[in-house]
Write a protein that holds these residues in place. Structure first.
Motif, short mmCIF file in Angstrom:
data_model
loop_
_atom_site.label_atom_id
_atom_site.label_comp_id
_atom_site.label_asym_id
_atom_site.label_seq_id
_atom_site.Cartn_x
_atom_site.Cartn_y
_atom_site.Cartn_z
N ALA A 88 -51.88 13.60 39.60
CA ALA A 88 -51.41 14.98 39.79
C ALA A 88 -49.90 15.01 39.99
N ASP A 89 -49.37 14.10 40.79
CA ASP A 89 -47.92 14.04 41.02
C ASP A 89 -47.17 13.73 39.73
N GLN A 90 -47.69 12.79 38.95
CA GLN A 90 -47.04 12.43 37.68
C GLN A 90 -47.07 13.60 36.70
N LEU A 91 -48.23 14.24 36.60
CA LEU A 91 -48.36 15.39 35.69
C LEU A 91 -47.44 16.52 36.11
N GLN A 92 -47.36 16.76 37.43
CA GLN A 92 -46.49 17.81 37.95
C GLN A 92 -45.03 17.54 37.58
N ASP A 93 -44.61 16.26 37.68
CA ASP A 93 -43.24 15.90 37.32
C ASP A 93 -42.95 16.19 35.85
N VAL A 94 -43.89 15.82 34.98
CA VAL A 94 -43.70 16.06 33.54
C VAL A 94 -43.72 17.56 33.25
N HIS A 95 -44.65 18.29 33.89
CA HIS A 95 -44.73 19.74 33.74
C HIS A 95 -43.40 20.39 34.12
N GLU A 96 -42.85 20.00 35.25
CA GLU A 96 -41.58 20.58 35.71
C GLU A 96 -40.42 20.18 34.80
N LEU A 138 -40.62 19.57 31.57
CA LEU A 138 -40.74 20.39 30.36
C LEU A 138 -40.32 21.83 30.62
N ALA A 139 -40.67 22.35 31.80
CA ALA A 139 -40.26 23.71 32.15
C ALA A 139 -38.74 23.81 32.21
N THR A 140 -38.09 22.79 32.75
CA THR A 140 -36.63 22.78 32.79
C THR A 140 -36.06 22.70 31.37
N ALA A 141 -36.65 21.86 30.54
CA ALA A 141 -36.22 21.77 29.14
C ALA A 141 -36.42 23.11 28.43
N GLY A 142 -37.45 23.86 28.85
CA GLY A 142 -37.70 25.17 28.26
C GLY A 142 -36.54 26.12 28.44
N TYR A 143 -35.88 26.07 29.58
CA TYR A 143 -34.68 26.89 29.77
C TYR A 143 -33.66 26.59 28.68
N PHE A 144 -33.44 25.31 28.43
CA PHE A 144 -32.47 24.90 27.41
C PHE A 144 -32.91 25.34 26.02
N LEU A 145 -34.18 25.11 25.68
CA LEU A 145 -34.67 25.47 24.35
C LEU A 145 -34.61 26.97 24.10
N ILE A 146 -35.04 27.75 25.09
CA ILE A 146 -35.01 29.21 24.95
C ILE A 146 -33.57 29.69 24.85
N GLY A 147 -32.69 29.12 25.68
CA GLY A 147 -31.28 29.48 25.62
C GLY A 147 -30.64 29.12 24.29
N LEU A 148 -30.97 27.94 23.77
CA LEU A 148 -30.45 27.52 22.47
C LEU A 148 -30.93 28.45 21.37
N HIS A 149 -32.21 28.81 21.42
CA HIS A 149 -32.78 29.71 20.42
C HIS A 149 -32.08 31.08 20.46
N ALA A 150 -31.90 31.61 21.66
CA ALA A 150 -31.23 32.91 21.81
C ALA A 150 -29.77 32.84 21.38
N ALA A 151 -29.08 31.77 21.77
CA ALA A 151 -27.67 31.62 21.40
C ALA A 151 -27.52 31.51 19.89
N ALA A 152 -28.41 30.79 19.24
CA ALA A 152 -28.35 30.67 17.78
C ALA A 152 -28.57 32.02 17.12
N ALA A 153 -29.54 32.79 17.62
CA ALA A 153 -29.80 34.11 17.04
C ALA A 153 -28.57 35.01 17.19
N LEU A 154 -27.95 34.98 18.35
CA LEU A 154 -26.75 35.80 18.58
C LEU A 154 -25.57 35.32 17.73
N ALA A 155 -25.43 33.99 17.57
CA ALA A 155 -24.36 33.46 16.72
C ALA A 155 -24.56 33.90 15.27
N HIS A 156 -25.82 33.84 14.81
CA HIS A 156 -26.09 34.30 13.44
C HIS A 156 -25.71 35.77 13.29
N HIS A 157 -26.02 36.57 14.28
CA HIS A 157 -25.77 38.01 14.18
C HIS A 157 -24.29 38.35 14.29
N TYR A 158 -23.61 37.78 15.29
CA TYR A 158 -22.24 38.20 15.58
C TYR A 158 -21.17 37.32 14.94
#
Length: 193
Positions: free
Chosen positions: A138-146, A148-168
């Motif tokens: 459970a501790d190991q899975l929780q660490d990997v889950h967290e 990935l959740a932290t990486a999600g901030y980066f991925l979502i931010g990258l996706h949004a930044a790319a969309a805005l760069a394409h637009h503007y």
């Protein structure tokens, strides 16, 4: 608006599910980030944690629906003006990473609860445990889950930044293909504005 993709726009189902996923992910993150304001052991903190689990399962269900709709809605609309090859080659791995994140993170959360021996329910219906109870796992899975959740901030931010760069910056229609249609005005070249 058609639910199928056209040559210039995504279909209504693809657009709707894209923005619904954004709202759902924002709610998942909000539950975990804001729970720190509630005292440990409080009903509010427990409710936010339970809502996080429920919304996480919602992400898993919605991403599976998104994949089914994506495959049935037809080819993605072309980008106008066309993007350089390097941008096109980079978009595929980023989208793939986003889908891995949206599938793996909730499954790891579910596995963590299973390993903790906690009952998992979706609207009162019990869900099966994915692994046997095991605190070390459970501790190991929780660490990997967290992680990935932290990486999600980066991925979502990258996706949004790319969309805005394409637009503007690049001034192409990458972002506008995914925006809900506003009225029936047609812009230059017959594309929606």
């Amino acid at each position: 608006m058609s639910w199928k993709n056209s040559t210039s726009r995504y279909g209504a189902a693809v657009i709707g599910l894209h923005w619904l996923m954004l709202l759902l992910l924002a709610a998942v993150y909000a539950c975990m980030e804001l729970r720190g304001f509630a005292p440990k052991g409080s009903e509010l903190r427990s409710a936010m944690k339970s809502l996080h689990f429920l919304l996480g399962l919602g992400v898993l269900a919605l991403v599976l629906l998104r994949l089914a709709v994506r495959w049935s809605a037809g080819a993605a609309p072309g980008i106008h003006p066309a993007v350089p090859d390097w941008q096109d080659r980079l978009a595929g791995p980023v989208h793939f990473a986003l889908y891995v994140f949206m599938i793996a993170t909730p499954i790891l959360g579910w596995m963590t609860l299973s390993a903790e021996g906690q009952p998992i329910a979706l609207f009162g219906l019990p869900l099966p445990s994915l692994v046997d109870a095991n605190e070390a796992l459970a501790d190991q899975l929780q660490d990997v889950h967290e992680a990935l959740a932290t990486a999600g901030y980066f991925l979502i931010g990258l996706h949004a930044a790319a969309a805005l760069a394409h637009h503007y910056l690049f001034r192409d229609d990458t972002l506008s293909r995914m925006l809900p249609r506003r009225g029936s005005r047609q812009g230059a070249h017959g594309r929606d504005r």
